[in-house]
Design a protein around this motif. Structure first.
Motif, PDB file in Angstrom:
ATOM      1  N   VAL A  63       0.864  -1.177   0.000  1.00  0.00           N
ATOM      2  CA  VAL A  63       0.000   0.000   0.000  1.00  0.00           C
ATOM      3  C   VAL A  63       0.902   1.228   0.000  1.00  0.00           C
ATOM      4  CG1 VAL A  63      -1.789   1.274   1.235  1.00  0.00           C
ATOM      5  CG2 VAL A  63      -1.812  -1.227   1.261  1.00  0.00           C
ATOM      6  N   PHE A  64       0.790   2.058  -1.024  1.00  0.00           N
ATOM      7  CA  PHE A  64       1.609   3.256  -1.172  1.00  0.00           C
ATOM      8  C   PHE A  64       1.240   4.279  -0.099  1.00  0.00           C
ATOM      9  CE2 PHE A  64       2.139   7.499  -3.065  1.00  0.00           C
ATOM     10  CZ  PHE A  64       3.491   7.464  -3.360  1.00  0.00           C
ATOM     11  N   GLU A  65       2.275   4.850   0.552  1.00  0.00           N
ATOM     12  CA  GLU A  65       2.051   5.866   1.588  1.00  0.00           C
ATOM     13  C   GLU A  65       2.588   7.234   1.214  1.00  0.00           C
ATOM     14  OE1 GLU A  65       3.769   3.956   5.177  1.00  0.00           O
ATOM     15  OE2 GLU A  65       1.712   4.242   5.933  1.00  0.00           O
ATOM     16  N   GLY A  66       3.412   7.333   0.184  1.00  0.00           N
ATOM     17  CA  GLY A  66       3.922   8.639  -0.226  1.00  0.00           C
ATOM     18  C   GLY A  66       5.354   8.584  -0.704  1.00  0.00           C
ATOM     19  N   TRP A  67       5.717   9.618  -1.457  1.00  0.00           N
ATOM     20  CA  TRP A  67       7.081   9.744  -1.968  1.00  0.00           C
ATOM     21  C   TRP A  67       7.957  10.382  -0.901  1.00  0.00           C
ATOM     22  CZ3 TRP A  67       7.258   6.832  -5.955  1.00  0.00           C
ATOM     23  CH2 TRP A  67       6.186   6.760  -6.841  1.00  0.00           C
ATOM     24  N   LEU A  68       9.237  10.093  -0.922  1.00  0.00           N
ATOM     25  CA  LEU A  68      10.180  10.716  -0.011  1.00  0.00           C
ATOM     26  C   LEU A  68      10.740  11.980  -0.646  1.00  0.00           C
ATOM     27  CD1 LEU A  68      12.043   7.590   1.354  1.00  0.00           C
ATOM     28  CD2 LEU A  68      10.191   8.875   2.409  1.00  0.00           C
ATOM     29  N   LYS A  69      10.902  12.986   0.161  1.00  0.00           N
ATOM     30  CA  LYS A  69      11.421  14.267  -0.327  1.00  0.00           C
ATOM     31  C   LYS A  69      12.827  14.099  -0.883  1.00  0.00           C
ATOM     32  CE  LYS A  69       8.801  16.792   3.098  1.00  0.00           C
ATOM     33  NZ  LYS A  69       8.862  17.616   4.305  1.00  0.00           N
ATOM     34  N   ASP A  70      13.116  14.856  -1.922  1.00  0.00           N
ATOM     35  CA  ASP A  70      14.458  14.919  -2.516  1.00  0.00           C
ATOM     36  C   ASP A  70      14.935  13.627  -3.169  1.00  0.00           C
ATOM     37  OD1 ASP A  70      14.624  17.579  -1.622  1.00  0.00           O
ATOM     38  OD2 ASP A  70      15.459  16.922   0.302  1.00  0.00           O
ATOM     39  N   ALA A  71      14.047  12.666  -3.408  1.00  0.00           N
ATOM     40  CA  ALA A  71      14.477  11.414  -4.027  1.00  0.00           C
ATOM     41  C   ALA A  71      14.607  11.547  -5.544  1.00  0.00           C
ATOM     42  CB  ALA A  71      13.500  10.292  -3.697  1.00  0.00           C
ATOM     43  N   PHE A  72      13.815  12.412  -6.143  1.00  0.00           N
ATOM     44  CA  PHE A  72      13.790  12.501  -7.603  1.00  0.00           C
ATOM     45  C   PHE A  72      14.636  13.661  -8.110  1.00  0.00           C
ATOM     46  CE2 PHE A  72      10.148  10.040  -6.396  1.00  0.00           C
ATOM     47  CZ  PHE A  72      10.174   9.007  -7.312  1.00  0.00           C
ATOM     48  N   GLY A  73      15.141  13.494  -9.335  1.00  0.00           N
ATOM     49  CA  GLY A  73      15.978  14.514  -9.948  1.00  0.00           C
ATOM     50  C   GLY A  73      17.419  14.440  -9.485  1.00  0.00           C
ATOM     51  N   THR A  74      17.826  13.277  -9.001  1.00  0.00           N
ATOM     52  CA  THR A  74      19.185  13.115  -8.505  1.00  0.00           C
ATOM     53  C   THR A  74      19.666  11.686  -8.732  1.00  0.00           C
ATOM     54  OG1 THR A  74      20.600  13.455  -6.567  1.00  0.00           O
ATOM     55  CG2 THR A  74      18.430  12.530  -6.165  1.00  0.00           C
ATOM     56  N   CYS A  75      20.966  11.519  -8.719  1.00  0.00           N
ATOM     57  CA  CYS A  75      21.553  10.178  -8.792  1.00  0.00           C
ATOM     58  C   CYS A  75      21.556   9.592  -7.390  1.00  0.00           C
ATOM     59  CB  CYS A  75      22.980  10.247  -9.322  1.00  0.00           C
ATOM     60  SG  CYS A  75      23.054  10.687 -11.063  1.00  0.00           S
ATOM     61  N   VAL A  76      21.145   8.329  -7.287  1.00  0.00           N
ATOM     62  CA  VAL A  76      21.074   7.664  -5.986  1.00  0.00           C
ATOM     63  C   VAL A  76      21.833   6.347  -6.034  1.00  0.00           C
ATOM     64  CG1 VAL A  76      18.858   8.742  -5.430  1.00  0.00           C
ATOM     65  CG2 VAL A  76      18.891   6.502  -6.517  1.00  0.00           C
ATOM     66  N   GLU A  77      22.241   5.884  -4.880  1.00  0.00           N
ATOM     67  CA  GLU A  77      22.937   4.613  -4.739  1.00  0.00           C
ATOM     68  C   GLU A  77      21.944   3.464  -4.646  1.00  0.00           C
ATOM     69  OE1 GLU A  77      26.291   4.226  -4.851  1.00  0.00           O
ATOM     70  OE2 GLU A  77      26.325   6.366  -5.290  1.00  0.00           O
ATOM     71  N   LYS A  78      22.411   2.250  -4.845  1.00  0.00           N
ATOM     72  CA  LYS A  78      21.585   1.064  -4.644  1.00  0.00           C
ATOM     73  C   LYS A  78      21.078   1.063  -3.211  1.00  0.00           C
ATOM     74  CE  LYS A  78      21.667  -3.961  -4.614  1.00  0.00           C
ATOM     75  NZ  LYS A  78      22.424  -5.181  -4.888  1.00  0.00           N
ATOM     76  N   GLY A  79      19.806   0.735  -3.029  1.00  0.00           N
ATOM     77  CA  GLY A  79      19.227   0.679  -1.697  1.00  0.00           C
ATOM     78  C   GLY A  79      18.665   1.989  -1.195  1.00  0.00           C
ATOM     79  N   THR A  80      18.602   3.006  -2.063  1.00  0.00           N
ATOM     80  CA  THR A  80      18.056   4.302  -1.648  1.00  0.00           C
ATOM     81  C   THR A  80      16.543   4.236  -1.604  1.00  0.00           C
ATOM     82  OG1 THR A  80      19.925   5.515  -2.586  1.00  0.00           O
ATOM     83  CG2 THR A  80      17.880   6.746  -2.245  1.00  0.00           C
ATOM     84  N   ALA A  81      15.972   4.628  -0.476  1.00  0.00           N
ATOM     85  CA  ALA A  81      14.525   4.680  -0.326  1.00  0.00           C
ATOM     86  C   ALA A  81      13.974   5.890  -1.073  1.00  0.00           C
ATOM     87  CB  ALA A  81      14.163   4.766   1.152  1.00  0.00           C
ATOM     88  N   PHE A  82      12.883   5.683  -1.834  1.00  0.00           N
ATOM     89  CA  PHE A  82      12.267   6.805  -2.526  1.00  0.00           C
ATOM     90  C   PHE A  82      10.754   6.879  -2.315  1.00  0.00           C
ATOM     91  CE2 PHE A  82      12.367   3.388  -5.632  1.00  0.00           C
ATOM     92  CZ  PHE A  82      11.142   3.473  -6.281  1.00  0.00           C
ATOM     93  N   ALA A  83      10.191   5.900  -1.622  1.00  0.00           N
ATOM     94  CA  ALA A  83       8.759   5.924  -1.310  1.00  0.00           C
ATOM     95  C   ALA A  83       8.506   5.158  -0.018  1.00  0.00           C
ATOM     96  CB  ALA A  83       7.951   5.303  -2.445  1.00  0.00           C
ATOM     97  N   LYS A  84       7.424   5.535   0.652  1.00  0.00           N
ATOM     98  CA  LYS A  84       6.984   4.814   1.851  1.00  0.00           C
ATOM     99  C   LYS A  84       5.814   3.922   1.466  1.00  0.00           C
ATOM    100  CE  LYS A  84       6.375   8.767   3.898  1.00  0.00           C
ATOM    101  NZ  LYS A  84       5.989   9.804   4.870  1.00  0.00           N
ATOM    102  N   ALA A  85       5.727   2.756   2.105  1.00  0.00           N
ATOM    103  CA  ALA A  85       4.647   1.825   1.802  1.00  0.00           C
ATOM    104  C   ALA A  85       4.407   0.916   3.004  1.00  0.00           C
ATOM    105  CB  ALA A  85       4.994   0.991   0.576  1.00  0.00           C
TER     106      ALA A  85
END
Length: 97
Positions: A10-32
């Motif tokens: 169940v989707f709970e929301g996006w995490l701030k600052d996750a999009f528009g950037t390069c991220v490492e493996k295992g980076t959280a980008f949404a809550k569920a």
């Protein structure tokens, strides 16, 4: 990025600052919420997260559903693996908030 796994979440929301950037493996980008409780949807490889699908809080996300878009260098693409997975919150402590 299509959600991997065997159970819907169940989707709970996006995490701030996750999009528009390069991220490492295992980076959280949404809550569920998954079968084991609250957690995060995380990347399964290093990538540039560009945009997300228009999900609203409470949306059911099933394995294989497209939830976001990203790009990765060829050697970083998780071939044969899901591009993102749900991880219960007790396993990681990364909220990007």
């Amino acid at each position: 990025l299509c959600l991997g796994g065997e159970q819907p979440v169940v989707f709970e929301g996006w995490l701030k600052d996750a999009f528009g950037t390069c991220v490492e493996k295992g980076t959280a980008f949404a809550k569920a919420i998954g079968p084991a409780g609250h957690g995060f949807i995380v990347t399964n490889g290093p990538m540039f997260l560009s945009s997300a699908e228009p999900l609203v809080e409470g949306s059911i996300v099933s394995p294989g559903d497209l939830i976001a878009f990203g790009a990765a260098d060829g050697e970083n693409i998780p071939y044969g693996k899901p591009y993102c997975v749900f991880i219960p919150s007790g396993i990681i402590d990364q909220t990007n908030e």
